[in-house]
Design a protein around this motif. Structure first.
Motif, short mmCIF file in Angstrom:
data_model
loop_
_atom_site.label_atom_id
_atom_site.label_comp_id
_atom_site.label_asym_id
_atom_site.label_seq_id
_atom_site.Cartn_x
_atom_site.Cartn_y
_atom_site.Cartn_z
N SER A 127 -119.19 19.89 57.05
CA SER A 127 -118.67 19.88 55.69
C SER A 127 -119.70 20.47 54.73
CB SER A 127 -118.34 18.45 55.27
OG SER A 127 -118.09 18.37 53.87
N ALA A 128 -119.20 21.08 53.66
CA ALA A 128 -120.08 21.60 52.61
C ALA A 128 -120.44 20.52 51.59
CB ALA A 128 -119.43 22.79 51.90
N GLY A 129 -119.96 19.31 51.78
CA GLY A 129 -120.27 18.21 50.87
C GLY A 129 -121.72 17.75 51.00
N GLU A 130 -122.29 17.31 49.87
CA GLU A 130 -123.64 16.74 49.82
C GLU A 130 -124.70 17.69 50.38
OE1 GLU A 130 -124.42 13.99 48.35
OE2 GLU A 130 -122.50 12.97 48.09
N TYR A 467 -108.52 21.80 57.81
CA TYR A 467 -107.21 21.73 57.15
C TYR A 467 -107.24 22.38 55.77
CZ TYR A 467 -106.25 18.17 60.72
OH TYR A 467 -106.08 17.51 61.90
N GLY A 468 -108.44 22.60 55.23
CA GLY A 468 -108.56 23.23 53.92
C GLY A 468 -108.02 24.64 53.87
N LYS A 469 -107.80 25.26 55.02
CA LYS A 469 -107.21 26.61 55.04
C LYS A 469 -105.76 26.60 54.58
CE LYS A 469 -109.99 28.26 58.97
NZ LYS A 469 -109.92 28.75 60.37
N ASN A 470 -105.14 25.42 54.54
CA ASN A 470 -103.71 25.33 54.25
C ASN A 470 -103.38 25.18 52.77
OD1 ASN A 470 -102.87 25.31 57.07
ND2 ASN A 470 -103.78 23.27 57.17
N PHE A 471 -104.39 25.00 51.93
CA PHE A 471 -104.11 24.82 50.50
C PHE A 471 -105.31 25.27 49.68
CE2 PHE A 471 -105.99 20.94 52.09
CZ PHE A 471 -106.87 20.53 51.10
N PRO A 534 -95.98 17.16 49.95
CA PRO A 534 -96.06 17.29 51.42
C PRO A 534 -95.26 18.44 52.02
CG PRO A 534 -95.78 14.99 50.79
CD PRO A 534 -95.64 15.81 49.54
N PRO A 535 -94.05 18.80 51.48
CA PRO A 535 -93.33 19.92 52.11
C PRO A 535 -94.09 21.25 52.07
CG PRO A 535 -91.82 18.63 50.75
CD PRO A 535 -93.20 18.13 50.45
N MET A 536 -95.12 21.35 51.24
CA MET A 536 -95.92 22.57 51.16
C MET A 536 -97.03 22.61 52.20
SD MET A 536 -94.69 24.53 48.77
CE MET A 536 -96.05 25.67 48.53
N LEU A 537 -97.20 21.51 52.96
CA LEU A 537 -98.33 21.40 53.88
C LEU A 537 -97.84 21.25 55.32
CD1 LEU A 537 -100.29 18.75 51.78
CD2 LEU A 537 -100.76 21.21 51.86
N PRO A 538 -98.62 21.72 56.30
CA PRO A 538 -98.25 21.47 57.69
C PRO A 538 -98.36 19.98 58.01
CG PRO A 538 -100.40 22.54 57.56
CD PRO A 538 -99.84 22.54 56.18
N LYS A 539 -97.41 19.46 58.77
CA LYS A 539 -97.38 18.02 59.03
C LYS A 539 -98.61 17.51 59.75
CE LYS A 539 -92.35 17.53 58.88
NZ LYS A 539 -91.12 17.12 59.58
N GLU A 540 -99.25 18.39 60.54
CA GLU A 540 -100.40 17.93 61.31
C GLU A 540 -101.60 17.56 60.44
OE1 GLU A 540 -100.36 22.53 61.67
OE2 GLU A 540 -98.91 20.87 61.75
N MET A 541 -101.61 17.99 59.15
CA MET A 541 -102.74 17.64 58.29
C MET A 541 -102.47 16.39 57.45
SD MET A 541 -102.85 20.25 55.02
CE MET A 541 -103.90 19.10 54.12
N LEU A 542 -101.31 15.75 57.64
CA LEU A 542 -100.98 14.52 56.93
C LEU A 542 -101.44 13.31 57.75
CD1 LEU A 542 -97.38 15.39 55.67
CD2 LEU A 542 -99.57 15.69 54.48
N SER A 543 -102.04 12.36 57.07
CA SER A 543 -102.58 11.18 57.75
C SER A 543 -101.48 10.33 58.36
CB SER A 543 -103.39 10.34 56.76
OG SER A 543 -103.86 9.17 57.36
N GLU A 567 -110.78 16.41 57.00
CA GLU A 567 -110.10 15.11 56.91
C GLU A 567 -108.62 15.32 56.59
OE1 GLU A 567 -112.21 13.25 53.77
OE2 GLU A 567 -114.08 13.07 54.90
N LYS A 568 -107.78 14.46 57.15
CA LYS A 568 -106.35 14.52 56.83
C LYS A 568 -106.11 13.98 55.43
CE LYS A 568 -104.62 14.52 61.54
NZ LYS A 568 -103.55 14.06 62.46
N SER A 569 -105.05 14.43 54.81
CA SER A 569 -104.73 14.02 53.45
C SER A 569 -103.52 13.09 53.44
CB SER A 569 -104.45 15.25 52.58
OG SER A 569 -105.61 16.04 52.44
#
Length: 680
Positions: A127-130, A467-471, A534-543, A567-569
């Motif tokens: 991750s690019a965090g911290e 998953y960040g590639k999706n939004f 959620p309809p804008m996102l692939p289901k596999e990235m939903l928690s 991380e899943k959203s």
């Protein structure tokens, strides 16, 4: 700029091209290229340093040093001393804002363009965090370690760093100077920073989908004592109805209805249930529905009938005041009947609000967000906003006096003012209004302070890994100062509040950097916000694990939470009270022209639209002329669009546009332009 562990770096070639200095460096770990992009003649110099690596073998990075060591004065053996004012928190901007205090040499804003590191993060699953921070004097950016991760591939190029650094010779003498400097340095870097493209999203259709699901989905509603109430989260029947939730949806619906001149039965349903939240014994509205408050499970410390979260008392009062000022008599009575209690609480805490307290005794349940951090530091600004509304509604000057007393509690908060994003944004607007009413400069400076606290909790990078590639996620805003995700509700309210701020700032002498950054945040939100659905996102990235209620991937009800790319959203749930998203965007970005088969859309805010009934259309774009925004002639009928003549003040020739595949016309215009549109 370049590093290789236990190695001597060898400069193979140094060249200059297009104003850039290019260093080719040989090292054990691979071939490195460092590009130095020197500052131009702008008032604020911005240096850009970019380093890429082509590994000679698959590489893991168990350690990487930070890229800044602050040295002392020339000829002195003493290291420099300084103060770090802002550093990266979580996945917010990779920023570091600091001043050199010995020698008193000036200040620096460092921004790591974390977007450029996507290939590294993707390959190593990091991750690019911290990644930007450190302890003086070893500060700056360090690559995330890859001890248990995947290696970089041999022979493939990866960006290891893309740093933009803005310099100032000033060490700010006080809080207002610090705030202004941070805004100016951020804007200077922003103009240089590579930014992702946006695309037009057809919000009229998005709104209709959300409105249908909000009205018809059983999971959005509960029934108590003969009235229907919105749930906070989809299918959350354990939590009692909350007045904040009802009003957080009702006010954006009102914006939409005023824009369309339509009627929504749902609004009457919500209004009919509001009076049940009033407690006559205490003389105030309550957070929880009284008939259900005793039945809730106390899974969190505030989930008790008499426990109040400070902002939860003030936020509904603000929304009731907005309804009252629009002529709603039920809201006016609830607001005015609750005012004295709110003032009593403000006085009891001397305008410095804790996190949780008891409504009946005012006993503090939780004083601070964290030990030594204080309570909800932006609530004094929210309370000041309410008092301004009460003064406007009644004309009683004591409310204006209350607003001023509360506003001054924000002084000295620095970069720690931000508790919750929407409340900080409402505070910004209140401070600007106080400045306009009183003429006192302190309130204008406090409005800047509030905006700065919002901006430091954004992320000026796009998370293009996992998953960040999706939004899209560039310029997203985090709801709390330590929140690990962004949230639809807070972003929607900040969006509306910043629109209001710009409206109040029109004609005022305001910092250009402030106008630039606010307009850009709004532009990117209008592009990003649809991906909370959620309809804008692939289901596999939903928690699969949902904290509250449930997530229905087919419903146009916004997710509470969008996370880092790995991380899943949606793990918190679908927030019904975030439904105001589309209802806030449509009236603020689409300009209707009566009797015509089109609307005019811009992704920047606008001032002074003049052509609802008469042509031509005239308005001014917000923002800065050094950046561009999108204008669309949006087709609303089946017939052919008229021929358009789009002109900007100061330009002799008409502006050229392009037809989109949907039949709309698209124009790219500079910000801060006066636009004139005619048709035949």
């Amino acid at each position: 700029m370049a590093y290789s562990p236990n190695d001597r770096l060898e400069l193979k070639k140094l060249s200059e091209k297009d104003g850039k200095i290019i260093l080719k460096i040989s090292s054990l770990i691979g071939e490195q290229e460092c590009v130095v992009d020197l500052p131009d003649a702008e008032a604020i110099p911005v240096l850009r340093l970019t380093t890429t690596l082509k590994p000679t073998a698959p590489l893991l990075f168990p350690y990487w040093p930070r890229d800044i060591v602050v040295l002392g004065a020339a000829g002195s053996e003493l290291l420099a001393e300084g103060e770090i004012k802002v550093k990266q928190v979580g996945t917010r901007s990779g920023q570091l804002y600091f001043s050199l205090t010995r020698p008193k040499a000036g200040s620096v804003l460092y921004l790591q363009n974390l977007t450029a590191l996507a290939d590294y993060n993707q390959a190593t699953e990091t991750s690019a965090g911290e990644t930007v921070g450190g302890e003086w004097p070893e500060i700056g950016f360090a690559l995330p370690p890859t001890i248990k991760n995947k290696p970089l591939e041999a022979g493939k190029s990866y960006v290891l760093s893309d740093a933009l650094i803005a310099f100032s010779e000033e060490v700010p003498a006080d809080e207002p100077a610090m705030v202004r400097q941070y805004l100016d340095l951020t804007a200077a870097i922003y103009l240089t920073l590579p930014k992702p493209d946006t695309s037009y999203k057809h919000w009229p259709d998005i709104l209709q989908k959300g409105l249908t699901d909000l009205q018809t989905s059983p999971g959005c509603w509960s029934q108590v004592d003969g009235n229907h109430y919105l749930n906070a989260y989809l299918s959350d029947y354990k939590t009692p109805p909350e007045i904040m939730v009802q009003l957080a949806v009702l006010l954006p619906l009102l914006d939409y209805v005023e824009w369309t001149e339509a009627e929504l039965e749902m609004m009457k349903t919500i209004k009919d249930g509001l009076t049940a939240f009033y407690d006559a014994d205490l003389g105030t509205i309550m957070r929880w529905h009284p008939k259900m408050a005793d039945k809730m499970e106390a899974v969190e410390e505030q989930m008790q009938p008499m426990v109040m979260d400070s902002w939860y008392l003030n936020h509904p009062l603000l929304n009731l005041s907005r309804l009252a000022l629009k002529g709603d008599k039920v809201a006016e009575k609830l607001f005015l009947d609750s005012l004295e209690f709110a003032i009593k609480v403000a006085h009891h805490f001397d305008y410095t609000w804790p996190v949780f307290y008891k409504m009946d005794t005012l006993e503090v349940v939780k004083a601070e967000t964290q030990p030594g951090k204080g309570g909800e530091k932006d609530v004094p600004g929210l309370f000041a906003h309410i008092m301004l509304q009460a003064w406007e509604l009644t004309g009683e000057k004591r409310y204006l006096a209350e607003a001023e007393k509360s506003a001054l509690r924000l002084l000295g908060s620095g970069f720690q003012l931000f508790y919750q994003a929407n409340n900080t944004a409402f505070s910004a607007g209140a401070m600007l209004r106080l400045y306009k009413v009183t003429g006192k400069e302190v309130y204008k400076e406090l409005s800047y302070l509030c905006v700065v606290n919002i901006l430091q909790n954004t992320s000026l990078w796009d998370c293009n890994y996992g998953y960040g590639k999706n939004f899209p996620s560039f310029f997203r805003l985090f709801p709390l100062n330590d929140a690990p995700y962004t949230a639809a509700y807070e972003e929607e309210e900040v969006f509306c509040a910043l629109h209001d701020y710009l409206r109040h700032a029109e004609g005022e002498d305001m910092l250009p950097s402030l106008r630039l950054l606010i307009a850009e945040y709004i532009r990117y939100l209008v592009d990003r916000a649809v991906y909370y659905y959620p309809p804008m996102l692939p289901k596999e990235m939903l928690s699969e694990d949902v904290k509250t209620g449930e997530v229905d991937a087919n419903l146009w009800i916004a997710l509470e939470d969008m996370h880092d790319g790995w991380e899943k959203s949606g793990e918190v749930g679908q927030e019904v009270y975030g439904a105001g998203n589309a209802f806030g965007i449509l009236p603020r970005h689409y300009m209707q022209v009566d009797g015509q088969p089109f609307m005019i859309y811009t992704d920047y805010p606008t001032y002074g639209f003049s052509a609802k009934k008469h042509r031509p259309a005239n308005f001014r774009l917000a923002g800065d002329g050094r950046l561009n925004c999108r204008l669309m002639i949006v087709k609303t009928g089946k017939g052919k669009l008229p021929e358009f003549d789009v002109r900007l003040k100061g330009h002799r020739e008409p502006w050229k546009g392009n037809k989109t595949k949907d039949g709309h016309l698209e124009f790219i215009l500079p910000g801060d332009s006066q636009v004139h549109i005619d048709w035949k």
